[in-house]
Write a protein that holds these residues in place. Sequence first.
Motif, PDB file in Angstrom:
ATOM      1  N   ALA A  48       9.029  14.271   7.206  1.00  0.00           N
ATOM      2  CA  ALA A  48       9.293  14.524   5.788  1.00  0.00           C
ATOM      3  C   ALA A  48       9.366  16.013   5.467  1.00  0.00           C
ATOM      4  CB  ALA A  48       8.215  13.863   4.925  1.00  0.00           C
ATOM      5  N   LEU A  49       8.616  16.821   6.206  1.00  0.00           N
ATOM      6  CA  LEU A  49       8.592  18.259   5.926  1.00  0.00           C
ATOM      7  C   LEU A  49       9.914  18.942   6.246  1.00  0.00           C
ATOM      8  CD1 LEU A  49       5.034  19.243   7.206  1.00  0.00           C
ATOM      9  CD2 LEU A  49       5.823  19.065   4.833  1.00  0.00           C
ATOM     10  N   THR A  50      10.690  18.354   7.128  1.00  0.00           N
ATOM     11  CA  THR A  50      11.943  18.993   7.544  1.00  0.00           C
ATOM     12  C   THR A  50      13.176  18.168   7.186  1.00  0.00           C
ATOM     13  OG1 THR A  50      11.658  18.035   9.756  1.00  0.00           O
ATOM     14  CG2 THR A  50      10.862  20.284   9.423  1.00  0.00           C
ATOM     15  N   ASN A  51      12.959  17.089   6.437  1.00  0.00           N
ATOM     16  CA  ASN A  51      14.083  16.227   6.076  1.00  0.00           C
ATOM     17  C   ASN A  51      13.954  15.764   4.626  1.00  0.00           C
ATOM     18  OD1 ASN A  51      15.618  15.425   8.802  1.00  0.00           O
ATOM     19  ND2 ASN A  51      13.419  15.497   9.233  1.00  0.00           N
ATOM     20  N   GLU A  52      15.053  15.303   4.074  1.00  0.00           N
ATOM     21  CA  GLU A  52      15.071  14.666   2.764  1.00  0.00           C
ATOM     22  C   GLU A  52      15.804  13.343   2.901  1.00  0.00           C
ATOM     23  OE1 GLU A  52      16.889  17.579   0.220  1.00  0.00           O
ATOM     24  OE2 GLU A  52      15.022  18.715  -0.021  1.00  0.00           O
ATOM     25  N   GLY A  53      15.395  12.362   2.101  1.00  0.00           N
ATOM     26  CA  GLY A  53      15.980  11.031   2.209  1.00  0.00           C
ATOM     27  C   GLY A  53      14.921  10.021   2.606  1.00  0.00           C
ATOM     28  N   PHE A  54      15.270   9.101   3.483  1.00  0.00           N
ATOM     29  CA  PHE A  54      14.329   8.056   3.881  1.00  0.00           C
ATOM     30  C   PHE A  54      14.390   7.839   5.384  1.00  0.00           C
ATOM     31  CE2 PHE A  54      18.352   5.986   3.023  1.00  0.00           C
ATOM     32  CZ  PHE A  54      18.504   5.101   4.079  1.00  0.00           C
ATOM     33  N   ALA A  55      13.305   7.297   5.916  1.00  0.00           N
ATOM     34  CA  ALA A  55      13.259   7.020   7.361  1.00  0.00           C
ATOM     35  C   ALA A  55      12.360   5.830   7.630  1.00  0.00           C
ATOM     36  CB  ALA A  55      12.764   8.238   8.130  1.00  0.00           C
TER      37      ALA A  55
ATOM     38  N   SER B 170      11.292  11.129   1.571  1.00  0.00           N
ATOM     39  CA  SER B 170      11.059  12.551   1.335  1.00  0.00           C
ATOM     40  C   SER B 170      11.987  13.001   0.211  1.00  0.00           C
ATOM     41  CB  SER B 170      11.341  13.355   2.614  1.00  0.00           C
ATOM     42  OG  SER B 170      11.144  14.739   2.394  1.00  0.00           O
ATOM     43  N   PHE B 171      11.390  13.464  -0.876  1.00  0.00           N
ATOM     44  CA  PHE B 171      12.177  13.793  -2.067  1.00  0.00           C
ATOM     45  C   PHE B 171      12.856  15.156  -1.940  1.00  0.00           C
ATOM     46  CE2 PHE B 171       8.620  11.078  -3.541  1.00  0.00           C
ATOM     47  CZ  PHE B 171       9.373   9.976  -3.911  1.00  0.00           C
ATOM     48  N   ASN B 172      13.955  15.310  -2.667  1.00  0.00           N
ATOM     49  CA  ASN B 172      14.678  16.574  -2.678  1.00  0.00           C
ATOM     50  C   ASN B 172      13.779  17.689  -3.198  1.00  0.00           C
ATOM     51  OD1 ASN B 172      16.923  15.222  -1.770  1.00  0.00           O
ATOM     52  ND2 ASN B 172      17.893  15.090  -3.780  1.00  0.00           N
TER      53      ASN B 172
ATOM     54  N   ALA C  97       6.672  13.479  -1.190  1.00  0.00           N
ATOM     55  CA  ALA C  97       7.054  12.336  -0.355  1.00  0.00           C
ATOM     56  C   ALA C  97       6.198  11.136  -0.735  1.00  0.00           C
ATOM     57  CB  ALA C  97       6.887  12.656   1.121  1.00  0.00           C
ATOM     58  N   ILE C  98       6.664   9.961  -0.344  1.00  0.00           N
ATOM     59  CA  ILE C  98       5.882   8.745  -0.526  1.00  0.00           C
ATOM     60  C   ILE C  98       5.997   7.897   0.732  1.00  0.00           C
ATOM     61  CG2 ILE C  98       7.780   7.487  -1.667  1.00  0.00           C
ATOM     62  CD1 ILE C  98       5.560   6.130  -3.395  1.00  0.00           C
ATOM     63  N   ALA C  99       4.868   7.359   1.179  1.00  0.00           N
ATOM     64  CA  ALA C  99       4.842   6.456   2.320  1.00  0.00           C
ATOM     65  C   ALA C  99       4.625   5.044   1.801  1.00  0.00           C
ATOM     66  CB  ALA C  99       3.721   6.844   3.280  1.00  0.00           C
ATOM     67  N   LEU C 100       5.550   4.153   2.113  1.00  0.00           N
ATOM     68  CA  LEU C 100       5.500   2.765   1.679  1.00  0.00           C
ATOM     69  C   LEU C 100       5.026   1.914   2.852  1.00  0.00           C
ATOM     70  CD1 LEU C 100       9.027   2.678  -0.020  1.00  0.00           C
ATOM     71  CD2 LEU C 100       6.843   3.253  -1.105  1.00  0.00           C
ATOM     72  N   THR C 101       3.789   1.446   2.788  1.00  0.00           N
ATOM     73  CA  THR C 101       3.229   0.634   3.869  1.00  0.00           C
ATOM     74  C   THR C 101       3.449  -0.842   3.585  1.00  0.00           C
ATOM     75  OG1 THR C 101       1.518   2.287   4.274  1.00  0.00           O
ATOM     76  CG2 THR C 101       1.143   0.083   5.172  1.00  0.00           C
ATOM     77  N   ALA C 102       3.995  -1.548   4.561  1.00  0.00           N
ATOM     78  CA  ALA C 102       4.286  -2.970   4.392  1.00  0.00           C
ATOM     79  C   ALA C 102       3.035  -3.815   4.582  1.00  0.00           C
ATOM     80  CB  ALA C 102       5.358  -3.400   5.389  1.00  0.00           C
ATOM     81  N   ARG C 103       3.085  -5.037   4.068  1.00  0.00           N
ATOM     82  CA  ARG C 103       1.985  -5.984   4.262  1.00  0.00           C
ATOM     83  C   ARG C 103       1.685  -6.148   5.760  1.00  0.00           C
ATOM     84  NH1 ARG C 103       5.260  -9.614   1.331  1.00  0.00           N
ATOM     85  NH2 ARG C 103       5.193 -10.908   3.200  1.00  0.00           N
TER      86      ARG C 103
ATOM     87  N   ARG D  28       0.847  -1.183   0.000  1.00  0.00           N
ATOM     88  CA  ARG D  28       0.000   0.000   0.000  1.00  0.00           C
ATOM     89  C   ARG D  28       0.887   1.239   0.000  1.00  0.00           C
ATOM     90  NH1 ARG D  28      -2.464  -1.603   5.355  1.00  0.00           N
ATOM     91  NH2 ARG D  28      -0.569  -2.872   5.250  1.00  0.00           N
ATOM     92  N   LEU D  29       0.636   2.126  -0.949  1.00  0.00           N
ATOM     93  CA  LEU D  29       1.459   3.317  -1.118  1.00  0.00           C
ATOM     94  C   LEU D  29       0.574   4.555  -1.102  1.00  0.00           C
ATOM     95  CD1 LEU D  29       3.535   2.190  -4.263  1.00  0.00           C
ATOM     96  CD2 LEU D  29       3.855   1.475  -1.890  1.00  0.00           C
ATOM     97  N   ILE D  30       1.150   5.640  -0.626  1.00  0.00           N
ATOM     98  CA  ILE D  30       0.509   6.939  -0.789  1.00  0.00           C
ATOM     99  C   ILE D  30       1.594   7.953  -1.133  1.00  0.00           C
ATOM    100  CG2 ILE D  30       0.525   7.392   1.702  1.00  0.00           C
ATOM    101  CD1 ILE D  30      -2.078   9.019   1.219  1.00  0.00           C
ATOM    102  N   TYR D  31       1.461   8.504  -2.320  1.00  0.00           N
ATOM    103  CA  TYR D  31       2.436   9.467  -2.852  1.00  0.00           C
ATOM    104  C   TYR D  31       1.757  10.821  -2.960  1.00  0.00           C
ATOM    105  CZ  TYR D  31       4.901  12.110  -6.478  1.00  0.00           C
ATOM    106  OH  TYR D  31       5.542  13.104  -7.185  1.00  0.00           O
ATOM    107  N   GLY D  32       2.492  11.871  -2.679  1.00  0.00           N
ATOM    108  CA  GLY D  32       1.911  13.194  -2.846  1.00  0.00           C
ATOM    109  C   GLY D  32       2.964  14.268  -2.985  1.00  0.00           C
ATOM    110  N   TYR D  33       2.568  15.356  -3.654  1.00  0.00           N
ATOM    111  CA  TYR D  33       3.431  16.541  -3.660  1.00  0.00           C
ATOM    112  C   TYR D  33       2.563  17.786  -3.782  1.00  0.00           C
ATOM    113  CZ  TYR D  33       3.263  17.268  -8.799  1.00  0.00           C
ATOM    114  OH  TYR D  33       2.874  17.513 -10.094  1.00  0.00           O
TER     115      TYR D  33
END
Length: 251
Positions: A83-90, A127-129, A138-144, A34-39
């Motif tokens: 994500a609003l204050t960082n770039e990269g992944f967490a 969180s994208f550059n 940003a995109i949130a990758l939800t695991a099974r 399950r994914l949710i992407y937005g910009y």
Amino acid sequence: MTLSNYLHRLTQFKTMEELWHAHVNQMGRYGFDRLIYGYTLFKTATSLGDPDDFVILSNHSPEYLNGFLAEGLYADAPMLDWALTNEGFASWRRAHDMARAGQLDPKTQAVYDFNQRMGVKAGYTISFNSATQRFKGAIALTARRDLTQDAVDEIWEAHGQDILLMNNVAHLKILTLPYHAPNRGLTKRQREVLQWVGDGKTTQDIAILMGLTPATIEKHLRLARESLCVETTAQAVLKAALHNQMYAVVT
């Protein structure tokens, strides 16, 4: 499918729908179902802008999206705050650790509890550059549901760099594709008149070029402004261009 093959496919898609379907399937191969992407292109120091201007893609259930997006829970989501204050992944371990330590305020705790109830428990956020302060993606990758955060962290340890690369390329491709927000799509005529306006043509010029009356041109411009929820034609041109809706129409 190899990484290079998938990246090649990403660059060839012509529509948002094709790209998103393929990306959901590809991320599913790594356990993220399950994914949710937005910009947004309208971020300010205190707001992400009008939610109706967000570009949102997701395969989450309608029930989840209604709570998270329509009811505004996203505004207090702990990983969105990151994500609003960082770039990269967490890793979402960050949110779990904060919850266990009692470090979430009541609103953020409510979002965390909602996610737990909806089976949105383990995953990663990318969180994208941002090229400008007005942009945030940003995109949130939800695991099974059967995967724990420990298991997801192991998956990321093994494949995280490839997953990060695929999402960054998908994001860059999405930025080039037309996006038609619900109830904000432009007709062919509306796109064409906005293009002529963007080229500096007057209403009279456009009427001659399109073989229509000035009154008809004004009607198309008015409907375009209404569709894009803006007050001026200049704002309509800008918003249509930002969402890649304004382009040469070949007949």
